[in-house]
Design a protein around this motif. Sequence first.
Motif, PDB file in Angstrom:
ATOM      1  N   GLY A  61      60.956 -35.977  27.893  1.00 41.35           N
ATOM      2  CA  GLY A  61      60.326 -37.272  27.657  1.00 41.35           C
ATOM      3  C   GLY A  61      59.497 -37.321  26.576  1.00 41.35           C
ATOM      4  O   GLY A  61      58.918 -36.260  26.289  1.00 41.35           O
ATOM      5  N   TYR A  62      58.641 -38.488  26.598  1.00 37.69           N
ATOM      6  CA  TYR A  62      57.234 -38.619  25.735  1.00 37.69           C
ATOM      7  C   TYR A  62      56.391 -38.613  26.484  1.00 37.69           C
ATOM      8  O   TYR A  62      56.190 -39.313  27.482  1.00 37.69           O
ATOM      9  CB  TYR A  62      57.644 -39.855  24.953  1.00 37.69           C
ATOM     10  CG  TYR A  62      58.928 -39.730  24.174  1.00 37.69           C
ATOM     11  CD1 TYR A  62      58.872 -39.280  22.736  1.00 37.69           C
ATOM     12  CD2 TYR A  62      60.016 -40.532  24.366  1.00 37.69           C
ATOM     13  CE1 TYR A  62      60.054 -39.233  22.055  1.00 37.69           C
ATOM     14  CE2 TYR A  62      61.252 -40.365  23.751  1.00 37.69           C
ATOM     15  CZ  TYR A  62      61.109 -39.963  22.601  1.00 37.69           C
ATOM     16  OH  TYR A  62      62.186 -39.736  21.774  1.00 37.69           O
ATOM     17  N   LEU A  63      55.116 -38.123  26.287  1.00 33.28           N
ATOM     18  CA  LEU A  63      53.851 -38.267  26.806  1.00 33.28           C
ATOM     19  C   LEU A  63      52.929 -39.164  26.295  1.00 33.28           C
ATOM     20  O   LEU A  63      52.791 -39.245  25.000  1.00 33.28           O
ATOM     21  CB  LEU A  63      52.904 -36.756  26.406  1.00 33.28           C
ATOM     22  CG  LEU A  63      51.721 -36.394  27.042  1.00 33.28           C
ATOM     23  CD1 LEU A  63      52.083 -36.445  28.668  1.00 33.28           C
ATOM     24  CD2 LEU A  63      51.310 -34.982  26.962  1.00 33.28           C
ATOM     25  N   VAL A  64      52.674 -40.076  27.309  1.00 30.77           N
ATOM     26  CA  VAL A  64      51.842 -41.282  27.004  1.00 30.77           C
ATOM     27  C   VAL A  64      50.916 -41.332  27.893  1.00 30.77           C
ATOM     28  O   VAL A  64      50.759 -40.601  29.001  1.00 30.77           O
ATOM     29  CB  VAL A  64      52.768 -42.549  27.015  1.00 30.77           C
ATOM     30  CG1 VAL A  64      53.979 -42.507  26.134  1.00 30.77           C
ATOM     31  CG2 VAL A  64      53.292 -42.786  28.367  1.00 30.77           C
ATOM     32  N   ALA A  65      49.860 -42.298  27.536  1.00 28.58           N
ATOM     33  CA  ALA A  65      48.934 -42.567  28.675  1.00 28.58           C
ATOM     34  C   ALA A  65      48.745 -44.010  29.061  1.00 28.58           C
ATOM     35  O   ALA A  65      48.730 -44.629  27.901  1.00 28.58           O
ATOM     36  CB  ALA A  65      47.579 -42.226  28.199  1.00 28.58           C
ATOM     37  N   ASP A  66      48.944 -44.564  30.218  1.00 25.89           N
ATOM     38  CA  ASP A  66      49.029 -45.951  30.272  1.00 25.89           C
ATOM     39  C   ASP A  66      47.632 -46.701  30.867  1.00 25.89           C
ATOM     40  O   ASP A  66      47.833 -47.620  31.140  1.00 25.89           O
ATOM     41  CB  ASP A  66      50.079 -46.318  31.430  1.00 25.89           C
ATOM     42  CG  ASP A  66      50.010 -45.795  32.768  1.00 25.89           C
ATOM     43  OD1 ASP A  66      48.922 -45.198  33.113  1.00 25.89           O
ATOM     44  OD2 ASP A  66      50.888 -45.787  33.751  1.00 25.89           O
ATOM     45  N   ARG A  67      46.563 -46.099  30.718  1.00 24.58           N
ATOM     46  CA  ARG A  67      45.582 -46.485  30.714  1.00 24.58           C
ATOM     47  C   ARG A  67      44.254 -46.036  29.742  1.00 24.58           C
ATOM     48  O   ARG A  67      44.656 -44.922  29.550  1.00 24.58           O
ATOM     49  CB  ARG A  67      44.880 -46.293  32.312  1.00 24.58           C
ATOM     50  CG  ARG A  67      45.384 -47.349  33.448  1.00 24.58           C
ATOM     51  CD  ARG A  67      44.755 -46.723  34.444  1.00 24.58           C
ATOM     52  NE  ARG A  67      44.868 -45.277  34.898  1.00 24.58           N
ATOM     53  CZ  ARG A  67      44.820 -44.782  36.061  1.00 24.58           C
ATOM     54  NH1 ARG A  67      44.524 -45.500  37.035  1.00 24.58           N
ATOM     55  NH2 ARG A  67      44.888 -43.319  36.267  1.00 24.58           N
ATOM     56  N   PRO A  68      43.309 -46.656  29.366  1.00 21.40           N
ATOM     57  CA  PRO A  68      42.330 -46.180  28.506  1.00 21.40           C
ATOM     58  C   PRO A  68      41.481 -45.170  29.165  1.00 21.40           C
ATOM     59  O   PRO A  68      41.566 -45.240  30.317  1.00 21.40           O
ATOM     60  CB  PRO A  68      41.704 -47.524  27.972  1.00 21.40           C
ATOM     61  CG  PRO A  68      41.798 -48.552  29.236  1.00 21.40           C
ATOM     62  CD  PRO A  68      43.135 -48.222  29.863  1.00 21.40           C
ATOM     63  N   TRP A  69      40.852 -44.409  28.683  1.00 19.56           N
ATOM     64  CA  TRP A  69      39.626 -43.446  29.065  1.00 19.56           C
ATOM     65  C   TRP A  69      38.412 -43.377  27.950  1.00 19.56           C
ATOM     66  O   TRP A  69      38.606 -43.753  26.863  1.00 19.56           O
ATOM     67  CB  TRP A  69      40.401 -42.194  29.417  1.00 19.56           C
ATOM     68  CG  TRP A  69      40.823 -41.644  27.975  1.00 19.56           C
ATOM     69  CD1 TRP A  69      40.168 -40.648  27.153  1.00 19.56           C
ATOM     70  CD2 TRP A  69      42.147 -41.936  27.104  1.00 19.56           C
ATOM     71  NE1 TRP A  69      41.151 -40.362  26.084  1.00 19.56           N
ATOM     72  CE2 TRP A  69      42.121 -41.192  25.947  1.00 19.56           C
ATOM     73  CE3 TRP A  69      43.201 -42.829  27.454  1.00 19.56           C
ATOM     74  CZ2 TRP A  69      42.945 -41.008  24.924  1.00 19.56           C
ATOM     75  CZ3 TRP A  69      44.005 -42.772  26.502  1.00 19.56           C
ATOM     76  CH2 TRP A  69      44.072 -42.104  25.407  1.00 19.56           C
ATOM     77  N   VAL A 127      54.777 -39.199  31.642  1.00 17.52           N
ATOM     78  CA  VAL A 127      56.078 -38.642  30.720  1.00 17.52           C
ATOM     79  C   VAL A 127      57.101 -39.772  31.211  1.00 17.52           C
ATOM     80  O   VAL A 127      57.493 -39.898  31.959  1.00 17.52           O
ATOM     81  CB  VAL A 127      56.570 -37.332  31.187  1.00 17.52           C
ATOM     82  CG1 VAL A 127      57.659 -36.825  30.176  1.00 17.52           C
ATOM     83  CG2 VAL A 127      55.411 -36.305  31.140  1.00 17.52           C
ATOM     84  N   VAL A 128      57.568 -40.369  29.871  1.00 13.08           N
ATOM     85  CA  VAL A 128      58.421 -41.282  29.888  1.00 13.08           C
ATOM     86  C   VAL A 128      59.774 -41.171  29.139  1.00 13.08           C
ATOM     87  O   VAL A 128      59.637 -40.333  28.245  1.00 13.08           O
ATOM     88  CB  VAL A 128      57.835 -42.935  29.587  1.00 13.08           C
ATOM     89  CG1 VAL A 128      56.601 -42.961  30.711  1.00 13.08           C
ATOM     90  CG2 VAL A 128      57.202 -42.721  28.160  1.00 13.08           C
ATOM     91  N   SER A 129      60.550 -41.895  29.376  1.00 13.73           N
ATOM     92  CA  SER A 129      61.994 -41.917  28.444  1.00 13.73           C
ATOM     93  C   SER A 129      61.759 -42.971  27.339  1.00 13.73           C
ATOM     94  O   SER A 129      60.510 -43.605  27.067  1.00 13.73           O
ATOM     95  CB  SER A 129      63.167 -42.499  29.306  1.00 13.73           C
ATOM     96  OG  SER A 129      62.849 -43.941  29.638  1.00 13.73           O
ATOM     97  N   GLU A 130      62.650 -42.903  26.240  1.00 13.86           N
ATOM     98  CA  GLU A 130      62.181 -43.813  25.226  1.00 13.86           C
ATOM     99  C   GLU A 130      62.108 -45.217  25.368  1.00 13.86           C
ATOM    100  O   GLU A 130      61.108 -45.869  24.681  1.00 13.86           O
ATOM    101  CB  GLU A 130      63.501 -43.747  24.118  1.00 13.86           C
ATOM    102  CG  GLU A 130      63.543 -44.074  22.695  1.00 13.86           C
ATOM    103  CD  GLU A 130      64.274 -42.903  21.855  1.00 13.86           C
ATOM    104  OE1 GLU A 130      64.899 -43.675  21.141  1.00 13.86           O
ATOM    105  OE2 GLU A 130      64.509 -41.860  22.327  1.00 13.86           O
ATOM    106  N   ASP A 131      62.373 -45.659  26.715  1.00  9.39           N
ATOM    107  CA  ASP A 131      62.153 -47.131  27.068  1.00  9.39           C
ATOM    108  C   ASP A 131      61.159 -47.331  27.810  1.00  9.39           C
ATOM    109  O   ASP A 131      60.503 -48.507  28.428  1.00  9.39           O
ATOM    110  CB  ASP A 131      63.352 -48.005  27.418  1.00  9.39           C
ATOM    111  CG  ASP A 131      63.947 -47.132  28.636  1.00  9.39           C
ATOM    112  OD1 ASP A 131      63.383 -46.443  28.992  1.00  9.39           O
ATOM    113  OD2 ASP A 131      65.280 -47.360  29.119  1.00  9.39           O
TER     114      ASP A 131
END
Length: 646
Positions: A458-466, A444-448
Amino acid sequence: MAPSSDERYEPPESFVEQANVSDPGIYDEFEENWPDCWERTADLLDWDEQYDQVLDESDAPFYEWFPGGRLNASYNCIDRHIEAGQKSHAALKWEGKRRETRTYTYQDLYGEVNELAAALRDLGVEEDDVVTIYLPMIPELPIAMLACARIGAPHSVVFAGFSADALATRMKSADSEYLVTCDGYYRRGNAFNQKSKADNALMGLDRQVTTVVVDRLGRDLDHSLDDDQYDYEELLLTHAGTTVSPVARDAEDMLFLMYTSGTTGQPKGVIHSTGGYLAYAAWTSRAVLDLKPEDTYWCSADIGWITGHSYTVYGPLALGTTTLLYEGTPDYPDRSRLWEIVERNAVDVFYTAPTAIRAFMKWGQEYPADYDLSSLRLLGTVGEPINPRAWKWYYKHIGGEDCPIVDTWWQTETGGMMVSTLPGIGTMKPGSAGPPLPGIGARVVSEDGAPIDPGERGYLVADRPWPGMFRTLYGNDGRYREEYWEPFSEGDDWVYFSGDGATIDYEGYITVLGRVDDVINVSGHRLGTMEIESAIVGVPGVAEAAVVGGQHETNGTAIYAYVSTDHSRDPDETLRERIVESVEDAIGPFARPEAVVFTPELPKTRSGKIMRRLLENIANREPLGDTSTLRNPEVVGEIEAAGRDD
Ligand code: WTA
């Protein structure tokens, strides 16, 4: 917003003892071995040719999983279980209209899938041809999917509730020249004509389409079939006993296409691969749904959406489980329908959506209380945030306070579950989905893009592929990069953006708050507000329309349409009906607005942008905050008044 409660629940000892995954060390194991940890998912499958590599990142964000490997999904879901001695084991159980049931053993499934695969081939379907499947919840739907997979033809299943126009748009976009549909189906005791919708869709296409029609209503099909339309049953008869060797597909070859809604009016064709997708569906079915071959497992979602693809068809069948499907609705012929099905089939694991749970709650605990639900071992939810009250009701009245609940966050694009507790390991916190699954880089990250503090939005992202990730959008690599990867990636650090807002707590549990884009989730059906708006502005007399989601007690979100008319037209009931009809024609009855509110003008900023947030507040009867930046603040009071009269 569904805040998580502070309460904590532990999985019962009896569950942990038998769980497929119960060693908390699994999280570290995946981290230390990434990406080789994913071999563990590929090992759940039988490969015709071993892959050369686990992950090829050279062309990121166009990742390749298990490149060089070859396999067939239908072989993995059927043949290998028969070879292992499971031919008499039930693969598919179906509950049709009241008391109408069918069971397919793995051998039965093998027979029918092969016959249909042979028939499709004879009709001209070749490897890589997209076959559209437009069927309700009848066994022929998964059978058609597996028949396509067998011959290497990607399927594109279009939810049966979609309109003729929506079907045509999807067939056109996928360049699909083959369709499997049916004459009609039953819902709440009424027979619906599906074929006339399909025929209307085909009239709008500029290409020849070969159609296979399943006779669901038991009326004579013959006289309603055109030259290029074939009776499913007759095709099976002419191919009786025929078998087709499963075509070895590259791991990266497309297994299927699934259209979903995004922020523009155009639905997106999400592409899933054969190897990574199947491995991931099987792995998550094993680790999160705890499926075992001897289980009777029931996911109540429609196969027309991704949940049914991954967790009614591919995941459970890859594991050799008995998967159940049902036709109809939970309240017909009465509100006990689901519980009767659980009791009759001794269902072990049940997976459903919060919208259904909220409806069960509203109907009352007496319905499940009348049935023996003690066969249940594990419960799951998916599709929307579940509020702690609904979670606890599900835990108590369906699970008998004896079944863990997995609240699984994922999306059409992710192919499989991404965030959830593991039922044999994790503490459950009602309202919070849980930590990312082992090996999954959900953050979960901020806008930047920086990690946010616990408790902040915050925003839900994934920082690695799966492995289960989609590969691209059909015919639109640009949109794939722009919408999903560009918002949060920097340089070569590719970060996937989900479109959801979320919070995270001190223990790393993620609470999903819902979409931050123009996508709304109505009773678990994903819709784009733009798609609905373009249907509304197509109605003569309508000048402008803005569609927002408002909270709804059972459906989660309901559609509110704010509409202004042009000079030619005063708003009246007829116009309102036209608007509703137009939405039903463009998308389907499930997209019907809860309210159509007429307003002389839509609220706009000085630069002319429609203030959707404000409309959302109005729909939810929330405080409006500062309206002084509006160009036309006077319309706000009028809209509120019109909404109240409605
Ligand atoms: C929402 C369905 C909260 C979310 C599998 C996501 C959820 C969208 C959950 C995807 C959950 C799904 N908690 N929200 N457990 N699961 N969602 O593509 O907004 O139909 O982006 O896939 O459903 O919907 P889709």
